[in-house]
Design a protein around this motif. Sequence first.
Motif, PDB file in Angstrom:
ATOM      1  N   SER A  78       0.853  -1.186   0.000  1.00 56.68           N
ATOM      2  CA  SER A  78       0.000   0.000   0.000  1.00 56.68           C
ATOM      3  C   SER A  78       0.890   1.238   0.000  1.00 56.68           C
ATOM      4  O   SER A  78       1.845   1.328   0.785  1.00 56.68           O
ATOM      5  N   SER A 108      -2.596 -10.070  -2.168  1.00 53.48           N
ATOM      6  CA  SER A 108      -3.613  -9.019  -2.178  1.00 53.48           C
ATOM      7  C   SER A 108      -3.531  -8.125  -3.406  1.00 53.48           C
ATOM      8  O   SER A 108      -4.517  -7.931  -4.118  1.00 53.48           O
ATOM      9  N   ASN A 111      -2.149  -1.129  -3.637  1.00 51.98           N
ATOM     10  CA  ASN A 111      -3.160  -0.150  -3.259  1.00 51.98           C
ATOM     11  C   ASN A 111      -2.504   1.231  -3.225  1.00 51.98           C
ATOM     12  O   ASN A 111      -1.551   1.444  -2.479  1.00 51.98           O
ATOM     13  N   GLN A 132      -7.403  -8.350  -2.390  1.00 53.65           N
ATOM     14  CA  GLN A 132      -7.584  -7.226  -1.479  1.00 53.65           C
ATOM     15  C   GLN A 132      -8.933  -6.550  -1.671  1.00 53.65           C
ATOM     16  O   GLN A 132      -9.507  -6.535  -2.754  1.00 53.65           O
ATOM     17  N   THR A 133      -9.433  -5.979  -0.595  1.00 57.62           N
ATOM     18  CA  THR A 133     -10.556  -5.041  -0.645  1.00 57.62           C
ATOM     19  C   THR A 133     -10.136  -3.819   0.158  1.00 57.62           C
ATOM     20  O   THR A 133      -9.271  -3.902   1.031  1.00 57.62           O
ATOM     21  N   TYR A 134     -10.738  -2.678  -0.153  1.00 58.79           N
ATOM     22  CA  TYR A 134     -10.370  -1.468   0.569  1.00 58.79           C
ATOM     23  C   TYR A 134     -11.560  -0.535   0.653  1.00 58.79           C
ATOM     24  O   TYR A 134     -12.117  -0.124  -0.377  1.00 58.79           O
ATOM     25  N   ASN A 135     -11.973  -0.207   1.865  1.00 55.77           N
ATOM     26  CA  ASN A 135     -12.999   0.800   2.114  1.00 55.77           C
ATOM     27  C   ASN A 135     -14.237   0.591   1.236  1.00 55.77           C
ATOM     28  O   ASN A 135     -14.735   1.518   0.602  1.00 55.77           O
ATOM     29  N   TYR A 145      -7.034   4.737  -5.162  1.00 56.32           N
ATOM     30  CA  TYR A 145      -8.095   5.305  -4.337  1.00 56.32           C
ATOM     31  C   TYR A 145      -8.136   6.824  -4.471  1.00 56.32           C
ATOM     32  O   TYR A 145      -7.313   7.435  -5.156  1.00 56.32           O
TER      33      TYR A 145
END
Length: 377
Positions: A78, A108, A111, A132-135, A145
């Motif tokens: 990340s 993942s 990011n 991966q997942t994010y928010n 993002y």
Amino acid sequence: MSLLVVSCSSDDDGPGGDPVGDAPPIELDCSLFADDLTLVNNPDAPVDYIINCNGQVKGKLTIEPGVVIEFGPDVGLSFHGTSSIHAMGTADERIIMRGTESSPGWWSGLNFITTNNTGIMEYVDISYSGGQTYNGIGESSIIVYNRGALIMNNSSIRHSEGTAYTAVSGSKVSLENNTFTENVAPMTMTCKNADKISASNDFTGNEIDKVTISDGAVGENHVWQNINVPYLIQGTLRVVTGGSVTIEPGVEIEMATGSNINVESGGLKIVGTEALPIIIRGENPGPGFWKDISISGTNGMNEIAYAKISGAGENPDTNKGAVFLYYSAQLNIHDTEFKDLASCGVYGKLLHSQSSNPNYTSSNLTFINTPCNEAFE
């Protein structure tokens, strides 16, 4: 540690020659990513580096040509703050990022939450990630993002467990000559970045060959290129003051249930050719799957021609036309086919003093399986 020097040139199962030697990889401690870090090749190592932790990149990560990195299960990188990636491979020495096992979603992914817009990836091959997942963002190999930035050229993403590449509202991206294949889906892009989806990219060979466009407002001039797979619009695509959307000939657009295109005060140009008509249809076949194309402004750019529109009129009481005109909205529509609608082809609202819309012109329209053709009231 700001520099890891091993040597140069190792290969994987991609382009290039066979690796020389059997030197073991270096396992990277994730504390190293707090500072500037350079990863280089070892000609005697088939794999240069192993990452078995979630790295929080705070500095500049430089990856030199030919480097092979393998990631353990459920880990990734990340990029935060002002950090950046500078992964510059070559056509002959590509950079490889893959799982320690060849299983989709094994690691993942990457990011990007960084505000640094100098991040770049050239000739980089990513495989077996996407866990991966994010928010609230679903599984994706790369996520750019809000306020994140990334330039990605001549690269590939394969075997993602979910979507290969996702960019959300506010991100800054550039994509040229990339391959997204053998994934569940190739890409999800905010409507504000839809004009960054270049036809130089290859989006075919996935379980779902569609590029998803999420809802939002377009306040700039955008051109949607013919990318040889459909765009899938989810929600409402709004074209507002100062914005315009031009759809190139041959583009196919699928509309998700509940979706529509709302031209508030911007411009819309949907003009194909006889050989390359623009197709706008429901994600699933049949009348009434999606709402409409609604226009309320008087922008002289508004034109629909050599198009095939089907499946609109989700709620005929409110979506009274596949093309819905508010009062004196401007539109020139011609050489267009309407088919399998639950509402009229074109419906317009008139002011009390009007018997017709002075800003509307039409010619050579075809209606197949529609409740009515053109209606104004």
